[in-house]
Design a protein around this motif. Structure first.
Motif, PDB file in Angstrom:
ATOM      1  N   GLU A  99      37.896  41.623  44.683  1.00 49.29           N
ATOM      2  CA  GLU A  99      37.568  40.385  45.216  1.00 49.29           C
ATOM      3  C   GLU A  99      37.165  40.832  46.544  1.00 49.29           C
ATOM      4  OE1 GLU A  99      40.812  37.573  43.046  1.00 49.29           O
ATOM      5  OE2 GLU A  99      41.122  38.314  45.292  1.00 49.29           O
ATOM      6  N   SER A 130      33.336  32.218  42.973  1.00 51.71           N
ATOM      7  CA  SER A 130      34.593  32.858  43.154  1.00 51.71           C
ATOM      8  C   SER A 130      33.932  34.702  43.341  1.00 51.71           C
ATOM      9  CB  SER A 130      35.711  33.103  42.335  1.00 51.71           C
ATOM     10  OG  SER A 130      35.277  32.823  40.941  1.00 51.71           O
ATOM     11  N   HIS A 132      32.960  38.091  43.505  1.00 51.93           N
ATOM     12  CA  HIS A 132      33.820  39.503  42.995  1.00 51.93           C
ATOM     13  C   HIS A 132      32.617  40.545  42.635  1.00 51.93           C
ATOM     14  CE1 HIS A 132      33.307  36.891  39.252  1.00 51.93           C
ATOM     15  NE2 HIS A 132      33.130  38.110  38.953  1.00 51.93           N
TER      16      HIS A 132
END
Ligand code: 2AM
Length: 186
Positions: A99, A130, A132
């Motif tokens: 992450e 998100s 990543h």
């Protein structure tokens, strides 16, 4: 049916971050559950900014033109990887990812690219962004021992450009071919 390419916009790790992520994968491969994971090859490591899906060949120039228009006005920024975690959730992971550290510029960039994609006629992305780097994908959906996150400290790297990648399944596995790079800033 017209020819379509499976495309996405991404950030490639710089050489140092790529080395760091590859080293991490090497360490994770020693875990007891490593055989349940299909690990990402070093050359394929990336952070997806916008998955575009199947795009007809004749629509690609419209999308890349839209991306080119916005990227010149976005200044380079820095990202790092701060955590290794099951994704999307610890209870139902389908991947293990690195992450990125919280970074408003990264979210702003993804949001701008979302507008470009929708303006070009693509369906809006329904999932939240998100960010990543996927390190490995689970072969079996329920893998034990993958429910913990671990601190990590890789990078930071400067994001000075983004890339339009063509995703293809070949006999050598999945390959991502750069179609165009878009420098950030003037
Ligand atoms: P992932 O790494 O979390 O699997 C190329 O497939 C890239 O686009 C991958 O990084 C993948 O994310 C991302 N992606 C986002 N949405 C996708 C979708 N609907 N299908 C396939 N890949 C998707």
């Amino acid at each position: 049916m017209p020819e379509a390419l499976r495309l996405f916009l991404a950030i490639e790790p710089d050489p140092e971050l790529r080395r760091g992520l590859s080293h991490l994968i090497g360490e994770l491969k020693r875990e007891s559950w490593a055989a349940h994971v299909r690990w990402v090859r070093s050359a394929n490591l990336h952070l997806t900014l916008r998955f575009l899906g199947d795009v007809a060949a004749e629509d690609i120039s419209g999308i890349s033109g839209g991306v080119r228009t916005v990227t010149g006005g976005i200044e380079p920024f820095r990202i790092g990887v701060h955590r290794i975690a099951p994704f999307p959730t610890p209870r139902r992971p389908h991947a293990i990812v690195g992450e990125t550290t919280p970074c408003p510029q990264l979210f702003a960039l993804a949001s701008t690219l979302e507008q470009v994609a929708v303006s070009a006629g693509l369906a809006p992305e329904r999932r939240p962004f998100s960010p990543h780097f996927t390190l490995g994908r689970l072969i079996k959906s329920r893998t034990p021992h993958l429910n913990e996150s671990a601190k990590s400290n890789l990078g930071p790297m400067t994001v000075g450009r983004i890339v339009l990648l063509n995703s293809e399944q070949t006999e050598r596995g999945r390959t991502y071919t750069p179609l165009e790079y878009f420098p950030l800033g003037k």
